[in-house]
Each structure stands twice: as C-alpha cells, then as structure tokens.
Design an enzyme around this catalytic site. Structure first.
Site, mmCIF file in Angstrom:
data_model
loop_
_atom_site.group_PDB
_atom_site.id
_atom_site.type_symbol
_atom_site.label_atom_id
_atom_site.label_comp_id
_atom_site.label_asym_id
_atom_site.label_seq_id
_atom_site.Cartn_x
_atom_site.Cartn_y
_atom_site.Cartn_z
ATOM 1 N N ARG A 39 8.460 61.616 40.668
ATOM 2 C CA ARG A 39 7.110 61.081 40.516
ATOM 3 C C ARG A 39 6.191 62.150 39.939
ATOM 4 O O ARG A 39 6.343 63.324 40.266
ATOM 5 C CB ARG A 39 6.545 60.627 41.882
ATOM 6 C CG ARG A 39 7.013 59.253 42.300
ATOM 7 C CD ARG A 39 6.648 58.949 43.736
ATOM 8 N NE ARG A 39 7.510 59.712 44.646
ATOM 9 C CZ ARG A 39 8.754 59.335 44.997
ATOM 10 N NH1 ARG A 39 9.260 58.210 44.540
ATOM 11 N NH2 ARG A 39 9.479 60.084 45.799
ATOM 12 N N TYR A 142 25.195 68.647 52.983
ATOM 13 C CA TYR A 142 24.397 69.492 52.082
ATOM 14 C C TYR A 142 25.142 70.800 51.797
ATOM 15 O O TYR A 142 25.279 71.220 50.643
ATOM 16 C CB TYR A 142 23.049 69.773 52.752
ATOM 17 C CG TYR A 142 22.205 70.840 52.115
ATOM 18 C CD1 TYR A 142 21.572 70.627 50.895
ATOM 19 C CD2 TYR A 142 21.996 72.067 52.762
ATOM 20 C CE1 TYR A 142 20.771 71.611 50.332
ATOM 21 C CE2 TYR A 142 21.201 73.049 52.207
ATOM 22 C CZ TYR A 142 20.595 72.816 50.995
ATOM 23 O OH TYR A 142 19.802 73.787 50.437
HETATM 24 N N1 SER Z 1 16.322 75.511 54.124
HETATM 25 C C1 SER Z 1 17.512 74.743 53.932
HETATM 26 C C2 SER Z 1 17.704 73.779 55.028
HETATM 27 O O1 SER Z 1 17.282 74.048 56.112
HETATM 28 C C3 SER Z 1 18.699 75.637 53.871
HETATM 29 O O2 SER Z 1 19.016 75.881 52.576
HETATM 30 O O3 SER Z 1 18.327 72.780 54.814
#
Ligand code: SER
Length: 326
Positions: A39, A142
């Site tokens: 955005r 992640y």
């Molecule tokens: N700051 C990030 C997280 O807490 C770590 O890369 O996911």
C-alpha cells in the site's frame, strides 16, 4: 558515488524498510530510490510504487522502467505472526524472494540485499556466542524460510554470479517505526509504554535474553555490507551481526532509572518458546573481519535515545501510536 545506482526497496513501509529507505534517499538522492510496498503512504516523500512482491511481473516492470541496479528485499512475515498460518508464510516468504532473485538474474540487477535473522538458529546451535556456521534447525516457519533463503542466495551467487548479500539481524529496536509480528517486538513496545506511563505486559519471561540491535546500527550495517568490495563479502549465505544482548528484566531496570514507577507484568505466551530456541548472543567475528562491522549502541544509549525521541514524538502527536509511523 556511482551515478548509475538506482535502488528498489521492497517492503518500504515496514519497521526496517521505512528507516532504511530514508537513509538510502539521503545517500543516493530522492530520484534514485524507488520505495515499494503493498500500500502507498500518504505524503510519502520520494518515488513510491505499489508492488505486491508475489507478482513477479510487477517487480520486473518496475525494475525495467526505472533501470533498477539494486534491490533491497525486506518484505516477509515474521516469526510470531508466521506461526498463525505456516504454509502461507512459507509461500509468501519464499515466493517473493524467488521473484526478486529471478527478476535480478534476468535483468542484470547488480546487487541484491536479503535480510536473514537470528531465527535461523534452533536447539542445536550453541546458545551463547553462536558462531556463524552453527548447525541450523529453526523452530519457526519464518526461520525455516530464512535458512532456505540464505542457501538460495548462495546458490544464485555461485551459479549465476548474482551479487546477493545478507545479514542475520538480531531484534531491531528503533523509535522511528513499529515492528509487526516478531518475537523481539516487546523490546520496542516497552519503550512506548514507559513514555506513555502505562503498565507493560511482557509476552516473554523476565530472563529471556535475546540479541538486539539499535536501528541506527542495523541500517549502518546494511549500508556498509552493500558498500563493501565484492571480494570482501566472503560469506554468501548470511553474516551474523551482534549489537547487544539483554533480557526484559535488564531493559526494565534501565528504563526505571528514568521512570522509577514503571510497572511490568510478565505473561509469557507461545513467543517465549520461540525465544528459548534462539541464541542469547551472537559471534559476529566474520562480519567484523570481512567488512569491518562494529556496533555503536549499548543498552544505556539505546534507552536514553528511545525515551528522548519517543517523548518528542508523543508531545507532537496524539497518543495514537499509528501517528508514529511514516
Ligand atoms: N525480529 C524478528 C522476529 O522477532 C527476528 O528476526 O521475528
């Protein structure tokens, strides 16, 4: 300065992206930095393109139109948020990076920046002074996507000669912007609560020590790595960088020097498990040796700066935290 440099920042509205974009604008000039995100932002100063980085054609169209020579790919779903929908997190984090790698390879982009994270480490890595080449068994999707991304970065370098560079960031602490969806976010939120003189509920235990870095150091590290001569960048997966390490209890003690009545309650949730799987401190000797990395901010100077800057911001703005975003 290289007069031909044109930079595309993907994820320019994020915690790091928003601050890094400004630094890149200062360094290269407004007309040489193209900020992009899902955005657009009202009153954005500079060039902004709306890009959904899962759309390779859109990235390529912008790269060709502006003759982009460097891409900073900062868009990702972070550790805590990513656990809500693991497969979607994997899809988004990997697809956007593959799009950047392929567009860069096919359009002669000179350099790519890929942010990795302390989240690549898991239970098998030493907890203290975690070495750069420790075994990686990340516990979050992640972290898995970042570990895979590091290997893909190296693959594109070795196979195609694409100059991809990467840093494993610790938790980033800054007053300029807000993080979203990370396990280290508490270390930013806590300063906002202190300045607003409100009680803080901490989602980690008081002794959950994690590696952290001040925003100014994180941005400077990024620019220094990207400026380093190609032959100095010996690690083509990713570099550990360390700032400082602290626990919630230590940051609370530091804040109480300025706000003695600051109240904190500890209500650890699933993020405590994530924090426990991450290093407490990082060995960043490879970054120091290869391209001269050195942090400048310790917990005391971070706390003083955060509190002073947030006080100024809250005085100017309302108590609405959103006004603090660029
Ligand atoms: N700051 C990030 C997280 O807490 C770590 O890369 O996911």
């Amino acid at each position: 300065m290289d007069t031909e440099t044109v930079i595309l920042v993907i994820g320019a509205n994020g915690q790091l992206g928003s601050v890094l974009t400004k630094s890149l604008q200062q360094k290269f000039g407004l007309e040489r930095v193209i900020a992009s995100d899902l955005r657009s932002i009202d009153d954005f100063h500079g060039i902004f393109e709306v890009i959904d980085a899962t759309n390779r054609n859109k990235i390529e169209e912008v790269v060709i139109r502006y003759k982009v020579t460097q891409i900073y790919h900062l868009a990702a779903i972070l550790s805590a948020k990513g656990e809500e929908n693991p497969l979607q997190t994997w899809d988004i984090n990997m697809k956007t990076f593959f799009n950047v790698l392929e567009v860069s390879r096919l359009n002669q982009v000179d350099k790519v920046f890929f942010p990795s994270s302390i989240a690549v480490f898991g239970e098998e890595a030493p907890l203290n002074d975690t070495p750069n080449n420790a075994y990686l068994n990340p516990s979050t999707v992640y972290g898995i996507s970042k570990a895979a991304g590091e290997n893909w970065a190296q693959y594109y370098f070795l196979k195609y000669g694409l100059d991809v560079r990467s840093i494993r960031y610790p938790g980033v602490i800054g007053y300029q912007s807000l993080p979203g969806g990370g396990t280290t976010d508490y270390a930013v939120d806590i300063y906002h609560k202190a300045v607003l003189e409100e009680e803080f509920s901490c989602f980690l235990n008081e002794d959950a020590t994690l590696p952290m870095i001040f925003m100014d150091d994180a941005v400077r590290a990024t620019l220094e790595l990207m400026d380093a001569p190609k032959e100095s960048v010996k690690l083509r997966t990713s570099y550990n960088i360390a700032g400082i390490s602290f626990s919630p209890a230590e940051v609370v003690a530091e804040i109480r020097k300025l706000y003695p009545d600051f109240k904190v309650i500890y209500e650890p949730d699933f993020r405590q498990n994530i924090a426990e799987s991450w290093p407490k401190s990082m060995d960043d000797s490879a970054a120091r040796n290869d391209w001269g990395w050195k942090p400048q901010f310790d917990l005391e100077s971070i706390t003083e700066t955060m509190i002073q800057k947030l006080k100024e911001k809250y005085k100017k703005g309302s108590k609405n935290r959103e006004v603090l975003m660029f």
